[in-house]
Write a protein that holds these residues in place. Structure first.
Motif, PDB file in Angstrom:
ATOM      1  N   GLN A  49       0.829  -1.203   0.000  1.00 47.88           N
ATOM      2  CA  GLN A  49       0.000   0.000   0.000  1.00 47.88           C
ATOM      3  C   GLN A  49       0.868   1.260   0.000  1.00 47.88           C
ATOM      4  OE1 GLN A  49      -3.199  -0.237  -0.417  1.00 47.88           O
ATOM      5  NE2 GLN A  49      -3.270  -2.474  -0.188  1.00 47.88           N
ATOM      6  N   VAL A  50       1.986   1.209   0.702  1.00 50.01           N
ATOM      7  CA  VAL A  50       2.898   2.356   0.762  1.00 50.01           C
ATOM      8  C   VAL A  50       3.521   2.627  -0.612  1.00 50.01           C
ATOM      9  CG1 VAL A  50       5.111   3.144   1.695  1.00 50.01           C
ATOM     10  CG2 VAL A  50       3.385   2.153   3.210  1.00 50.01           C
ATOM     11  N   GLU A  51       3.963   1.575  -1.270  1.00 51.29           N
ATOM     12  CA  GLU A  51       4.583   1.741  -2.585  1.00 51.29           C
ATOM     13  C   GLU A  51       3.617   2.340  -3.585  1.00 51.29           C
ATOM     14  OE1 GLU A  51       6.066  -2.036  -3.716  1.00 51.29           O
ATOM     15  OE2 GLU A  51       7.879  -1.900  -2.463  1.00 51.29           O
ATOM     16  N   GLU A  52       2.359   2.025  -3.421  1.00 53.55           N
ATOM     17  CA  GLU A  52       1.368   2.527  -4.371  1.00 53.55           C
ATOM     18  C   GLU A  52       1.034   3.992  -4.137  1.00 53.55           C
ATOM     19  OE1 GLU A  52      -3.359   1.840  -5.454  1.00 53.55           O
ATOM     20  OE2 GLU A  52      -2.285   0.351  -4.264  1.00 53.55           O
ATOM     21  N   GLY A  53       0.875   4.392  -2.879  1.00 55.40           N
ATOM     22  CA  GLY A  53       0.341   5.719  -2.636  1.00 55.40           C
ATOM     23  C   GLY A  53       1.277   6.738  -2.017  1.00 55.40           C
ATOM     24  N   LEU A  54       2.313   6.298  -1.300  1.00 53.77           N
ATOM     25  CA  LEU A  54       3.133   7.231  -0.533  1.00 53.77           C
ATOM     26  C   LEU A  54       4.583   7.341  -1.007  1.00 53.77           C
ATOM     27  CD1 LEU A  54       1.873   6.436   3.093  1.00 53.77           C
ATOM     28  CD2 LEU A  54       1.353   8.449   1.718  1.00 53.77           C
ATOM     29  N   LEU A  55       5.181   6.211  -1.343  1.00 51.17           N
ATOM     30  CA  LEU A  55       6.618   6.198  -1.634  1.00 51.17           C
ATOM     31  C   LEU A  55       7.020   7.168  -2.745  1.00 51.17           C
ATOM     32  CD1 LEU A  55       9.243   4.974  -0.743  1.00 51.17           C
ATOM     33  CD2 LEU A  55       8.862   3.066  -2.314  1.00 51.17           C
ATOM     34  N   PRO A  56       6.293   7.250  -3.861  1.00 52.78           N
ATOM     35  CA  PRO A  56       6.714   8.181  -4.923  1.00 52.78           C
ATOM     36  C   PRO A  56       6.761   9.637  -4.467  1.00 52.78           C
ATOM     37  CG  PRO A  56       5.137   6.582  -5.771  1.00 52.78           C
ATOM     38  CD  PRO A  56       5.140   6.424  -4.284  1.00 52.78           C
ATOM     39  N   VAL A  57       5.741  10.078  -3.693  1.00 47.68           N
ATOM     40  CA  VAL A  57       5.742  11.478  -3.275  1.00 47.68           C
ATOM     41  C   VAL A  57       6.737  11.724  -2.151  1.00 47.68           C
ATOM     42  CG1 VAL A  57       3.388  11.929  -4.033  1.00 47.68           C
ATOM     43  CG2 VAL A  57       3.783  11.094  -1.718  1.00 47.68           C
ATOM     44  N   TRP A  58       6.959  10.735  -1.310  1.00 47.40           N
ATOM     45  CA  TRP A  58       8.014  10.892  -0.306  1.00 47.40           C
ATOM     46  C   TRP A  58       9.349  11.184  -0.973  1.00 47.40           C
ATOM     47  CZ3 TRP A  58       6.653   6.051   3.137  1.00 47.40           C
ATOM     48  CH2 TRP A  58       5.650   6.408   4.061  1.00 47.40           C
ATOM     49  N   ALA A 100      -1.180  13.181  -0.527  1.00 48.91           N
ATOM     50  CA  ALA A 100      -1.010  11.734  -0.581  1.00 48.91           C
ATOM     51  C   ALA A 100      -1.321  11.100   0.771  1.00 48.91           C
ATOM     52  CB  ALA A 100       0.413  11.403  -1.015  1.00 48.91           C
ATOM     53  N   MET A 101      -0.885  11.719   1.858  1.00 47.01           N
ATOM     54  CA  MET A 101      -1.185  11.175   3.174  1.00 47.01           C
ATOM     55  C   MET A 101      -2.683  11.255   3.464  1.00 47.01           C
ATOM     56  SD  MET A 101      -0.379   9.617   5.863  1.00 47.01           S
ATOM     57  CE  MET A 101       1.412   9.530   5.788  1.00 47.01           C
ATOM     58  N   GLN A 102      -3.330  12.351   3.042  1.00 39.00           N
ATOM     59  CA  GLN A 102      -4.765  12.470   3.239  1.00 39.00           C
ATOM     60  C   GLN A 102      -5.505  11.383   2.465  1.00 39.00           C
ATOM     61  OE1 GLN A 102      -6.423  14.561   5.353  1.00 39.00           O
ATOM     62  NE2 GLN A 102      -8.183  13.287   4.796  1.00 39.00           N
ATOM     63  N   SER A 103      -5.060  11.133   1.229  1.00 43.58           N
ATOM     64  CA  SER A 103      -5.689  10.080   0.424  1.00 43.58           C
ATOM     65  C   SER A 103      -5.479   8.720   1.064  1.00 43.58           C
ATOM     66  CB  SER A 103      -5.111  10.099  -0.994  1.00 43.58           C
ATOM     67  OG  SER A 103      -5.376  11.323  -1.638  1.00 43.58           O
ATOM     68  N   PHE A 104      -4.296   8.496   1.602  1.00 48.61           N
ATOM     69  CA  PHE A 104      -3.995   7.235   2.270  1.00 48.61           C
ATOM     70  C   PHE A 104      -4.923   7.026   3.464  1.00 48.61           C
ATOM     71  CE2 PHE A 104      -1.617   4.528   5.212  1.00 48.61           C
ATOM     72  CZ  PHE A 104      -1.231   3.488   4.382  1.00 48.61           C
ATOM     73  N   LEU A 105      -5.130   8.096   4.234  1.00 49.11           N
ATOM     74  CA  LEU A 105      -6.007   8.001   5.398  1.00 49.11           C
ATOM     75  C   LEU A 105      -7.464   7.815   4.986  1.00 49.11           C
ATOM     76  CD1 LEU A 105      -4.536  10.653   7.857  1.00 49.11           C
ATOM     77  CD2 LEU A 105      -4.689   8.188   8.189  1.00 49.11           C
TER      78      LEU A 105
END
Length: 981
Positions: A779-788, A799-804
């Motif tokens: 899940q992290v690789e899909e939604g957070l890792l690129p923007v991090w 991205a964090m809001q979408s993840f939540l």
């Protein structure tokens, strides 16, 4: 002839035990003299001719004495020089000019020149022998190119020529050289092949350019130019063509068509006094070599680096930044106490223990550089150095002296040379030293490249980096603190939201209880006393309301006192924080007035400021206790004391039995308690009803703070890129090899650490998107890792809001029973897994992953090519320990060639490619002889350029692969001559 110390023979610099090697000298390879066979406009004025040469500025030191078909002019010039004229001319060689059987478009024969080496003591006889092998046919008879046959040819062509001079001139005029015959001669005659260079004119009038308009002569022109070693031309367009710099004729095409690149030389070609050594537009010919014919031959191998056409020789290092000599005093162990140094590339070679490092150490120590390597000569031999001293003389004639035995003492703040000892190089290239030392060296180069006005007062790269980015670290810490605070707030408000239903249910129960208690209280009052009881109830209600108001106002008075105390503490803290801020940025340019206006202001005595508010509250308390009586008949306007007295009277008037009165009093007390609880619960419910709004606000603030954390990363990336901008400019200079080096600044994201921390908070056995190890990572690789890794503030926050939004409920469902929501929040919004890293890549590979050999290449590239701003002499002791010879040849030779044009490079080496293919200007050979078992060995040095046969012999003898290096260096010349002949 000049001083005997010159050890010259007829103007030819002979081999010496010591010379300074290759330097720029002015040459005129094509100059006629009085008595030249054609167009002699000198009027026989030899004295005037020689005086012009002696007075010419810039001084000419090498001459190609030119005449047609014969050596007469060369012999006469040699004779007059032997009598003491033109002593500044240290090299004279014959230039025999011919006219070919091929004509230009203007029907003029093309000129060709044979340049002969004067080294052979019998060179004149050999030259005449070679020339005599060339023939011209007239009326069925072959005439050789000899003085006698040329006279006979002149008389055969023009019988009117009765005197010898006239017949010789006419014979030379009629003699036309056949290029094919010359090619055959050079192929067969070994002496000619070794001692003769061929030059053609590149001019349109009498050179090969005169054939360019006639397609029928394309092949002829190509053959002539292939035969030539040298092109006589001063035109930049011709030089670019023959160096392969013309886009339509790159190097590969030149080599394919003409077998080799070719140097363009230029001479005055003067036929009258006023033109002697005065070519048009001051296009003087400069050659960087020893003043020998072998030096001229080097131009064939290095046609670009060793030839320049212009008013002045190419500039080298500044005289104040080029060492001219090392002089060592009081050192009986040194047989060569004075070591002259070339301002270009100086290579020091010799067997092990011969004194190579000793020379480097003495130069470095004399210039104030650090000698800290315990393996260095000066430190190992300290006890034996006595009163020995090293004096450096710069090309500007300034000197500096250091005692040899003091090596290892504190060094100068700014040494006059940059010294890379062998141990230093090894450490930088080793795995252990790479992470720190090599990066520090790169950063020092970057700092030196930064304009002084952009250094912000820093004295090192580290200080400059702190000045640029430290405030961002502080901002980031502040934002992370805000995130923690908001996370606690979210957790607290979330707990309140969860409490709301229970509190609402509790209020409903209290309301029902209150209603029951009121009903039971009424039942205890006799019917005849119910009016008094109702009045009593109303009065008690007013008393309760008044009491509640007074309690609320007194609570405000208490809060006001607490505020005053905390306000004073806040003021003290803020003042202290601002003082620290002012100190940190005291040099930012704000005036005292600016600071005064920016400084936060707080009341010195908060108690005095809150006193009016306290007075208002106390007045309100008094008003509640004793309202203004407007109607004596309405008890609501009575003061509290009167109400209480009236309540007492009414209680007595009700006149209940003692037991009933006791019950009624108990009921009244419980009723009052229930009302107080209900009032308190109403306040709690008002707070709980607002919790959702506060939670959303805290979540928004936390999300914004999270984005601002990444904004500091973005700003820090920009700041670091600006720090490395001077390096990037150099790396983007357009030179292909430079692009192999690159700077990077990037976010390093340890997603595994973040995922591991999260998995410790979750029960991975529970069904859902986070069941099992690895599910969270997906899940992290899909939604957070690129923007991090690369996102800006809004992208990361979004991205964090979408993840939540997508996984918030799943995270709550999956959390362990002993995990709090606050822990989940702190983990989600943590950024400890994100950091910035920066550095240098070589061929796309981080320096930390390079082999020691490749690190050595990067190190040398750093100082030779990237470090354009340090023009001090560079002294390097054996940097090639980890380098294979092919890597040096393929990747470093061009850097040595370029670096020596702007800074002096002194290198101790065992690598023949650094010496030969780096085109060293001076080779110093170290020798050591131990005469006893005690003390130091006798050390002495010899020197010469690569064109010096003795130096070449030393290189081949001492350096493994030296002969192979020379063959590789001369491959083009040797192969091209063999092929074209």
């Amino acid at each position: 002839m000049g001083n005997a110390d010159d050890r010259r023979d007829f103007g030819t610099a002979s081999l010496q035990a010591w010379n300074i090697g290759s330097e720029w000298h002015r040459w005129d390879p094509h100059v006629h003299v009085p008595g030249t066979l054609f167009n002699d406009g000198f009027g026989g004025d030899w004295d005037g001719y020689l005086t012009i040469i002696e007075a010419t500025t810039p001084q000419v030191e090498a001459l190609g004495i030119t005449d047609y078909c014969v050596l007469d002019s060369y012999r006469e010039f040699r004779r007059r020089q032997a009598q003491g004229r033109v002593p500044s001319v240290r090299l004279v060689f014959p230039n025999i000019e011919f006219r070919l059987t091929v004509e230009t478009g203007k029907h003029r024969p093309i000129n060709l020149h044979l340049l002969f080496s004067p080294v052979d003591p019998h060179h004149e006889q050999e030259i005449e022998r070679v020339l005599a092998a060339l023939t011209f046919e007239l009326h069925g008879r072959q005439y050789r190119c000899s003085r006698d046959d040329l006279i006979q040819l002149g008389q055969a062509w023009d019988p009117a020529q009765t005197d010898e001079r006239g017949a010789l001139v006419e014979g030379a005029k009629q003699f036309k050289l056949n290029p094919t015959e010359l090619r055959d001669l050079l192929r067969k005659d070994s002496w000619a092949k070794e001692n003769c260079l061929v030059a053609v004119s590149g001019r349109t009038a009498d050179g090969t350019a005169g054939l360019q308009k006639d397609d029928a002569f394309k092949a002829t022109r190509a053959e002539l130019e292939s035969l030539a070693d040298i092109v006589f031309s001063s035109r930049p367009v011709d030089r670019d063509f023959w160096l392969g710099k013309n886009p339509s004729h790159p190097i590969e095409l030149i080599e394919k068509t003409y077998y080799a690149l070719k140097p363009c030389l230029h001479g005055s070609d003067a036929h009258q006094l006023e033109k002697v050594l005065r070519p048009d537009d001051d296009r003087y010919c400069w050659i960087r070599s020893e003043l020998t014919f072998a030096g001229l031959r080097q131009t064939l191998i290095e046609p670009e680096a060793r030839v320049f056409i212009g008013p002045q020789a190419p500039p080298g290092p500044s005289p104040s930044e080029a060492l001219a000599e090392l002089a060592v005093a009081d050192a009986p162990w040194l047989a060569t106490p004075r070591v002259p140094l070339n301002p270009g590339l100086v290579a020091v070679i010799g067997p092990k223990g011969s004194g190579k490092t000793a020379l480097a150490d003495m130069i470095a120590h004399g210039a104030g550089a650090e000698i800290s390597d315990e393996a260095s000569f000066l430190l190992k031999a300290r006890e034996l150095l006595g009163a020995g001293s090293a004096t450096l003389r710069w090309a500007s004639n300034e000197t500096q002296t250091a005692q040899l035995a003091e090596a290892g003492s504190p060094i100068q703040a700014s040494p006059a040379v940059r010294y890379l000892s062998q141990r230093f190089v090894d450490r930088l290239c080793s795995s252990e030293g790479l992470a720190g030392a090599l990066i520090e060296e790169i950063e020092s180069v970057v700092f030196e490249a930064t304009e002084p006005g952009d250094r912000l007062g820093a004295t090192s790269f580290d200080e400059l980096r702190q000045a640029r980015v430290d405030h961002l670290s502080r901002l980031r810490r502040a934002e992370l603190g805000e995130i923690d605070r908001m996370t606690r707030a979210v957790s607290e408000e979330d707990a309140k939201i969860k409490l709301l239903p229970a509190k609402q249910k509790e209020r409903a129960g209290l309301a029902a209880l209150l209603e029951t208690q009121e009903r039971e209280q009424r039942a205890l009052v006799p019917k005849e006393k119910r009016d008094d009881a109702a009045r009593l109830a109303s009065i008690k209600k007013v008393i309760a309301e008044r009491t509640k108001q007074i309690e609320g106002l007194k609570a405000k008075v208490q809060l006001l006192a607490a505020f005053a105390a905390e306000y004073e503490q806040f003021g003290r803290t803020a003042a202290s924080s601002f003082s620290a801020l002012e100190k940190r940025y005291s040099e930012c340019g704000l005036s005292a007035s600016d600071w005064s206006q920016l400084r936060p202001r707080f009341a010195q005595n908060a108690e005095d400021l809150v006193a009016p508010a306290r007075s208002r509250l106390e007045a309100q308390i008094s008003a509640v206790q004793s309202p203004s009586a407007t109607d004596e008949n309405k008890f609501i306007s009575w003061d509290l004391a009167r109400l209480r007295a009236q309540a007492t009277e009414l209680e007595a008037s009700v006149g209940m039995a003692a037991d009933r009165a006791k019950k009624l009093a108990l009921k009244a007390e419980k009723l009052a308690e229930t009302r107080r609880r209900l009032d308190a619960l109403d306040g709690t419910l008002r707070d709980l009803n607002d919790a959702e709004t506060r939670r959303k606000k805290a979540q928004e603030d936390r999300r914004d703070a999270y984005g601002r954390v990444f904004a500091t990363y973005v700003e820090e990336e920009k700041a670091l890129a600006q720090l490395y901008a001077p390096l990037l400019v150099r790396l983007r200079s357009g030179e292909a090899d430079m692009e192999r080096l690159d700077f990077f600044v990037r976010r390093a994201v340890n997603a595994d650490a973040w995922v591991a921390e999260g998995e410790d908070l979750l029960d991975l056995r529970r069904s859902g998107p986070f069941q099992g190890r690895g599910s969270l990572r997906a899940q992290v690789e899909e939604g957070l890792l690129p923007v991090w890794r690369s996102g800006g503030a809004d992208e990361c926050a979004g991205a964090m809001q979408s993840f939540l939004t997508k996984h918030g409920r799943d995270l709550v469902s999956a959390k362990r029973d002993d995990t709090s929501l606050e822990q989940i929040g702190k983990w989600l919004f943590s950024t400890s897994h994100v950091s910035l890293e920066y550095g240098v890549l070589f061929d796309g590979v981080d320096l930390t992953r390079l082999s020691p050999g490749m690190r050595g290449i990067v190190l040398l590239m750093l100082y030779l090519a990237v470090d354009q701003w340090d023009t001090r002499p560079l002294v390097v002791d054996q940097p090639e320990e980890n380098l294979d010879p092919q890597s040096v040849y393929d990747q470093l030779r061009s850097y040595f060639r370029e670096a020596k044009t702007r800074r002096q490079v002194i290198i101790v080496t065992h690598n023949p490619n650094l010496v030969v293919n780096g085109d060293a200007d001076q080779v110093i050979v170290a020798h050591a002889e131990r005469t006893s078992t005690a003390g130091l060995p006798q050390i002495h040095y010899t020197s010469g350029g690569l064109e010096d046969p003795r130096t070449r012999e030393d290189v081949c003898r001492i350096l493994e692969g030296g002969e192979r290096a020379f063959l590789e260096r001369e491959r083009r010349y040797n192969l091209s001559r063999d092929r074209r002949l």
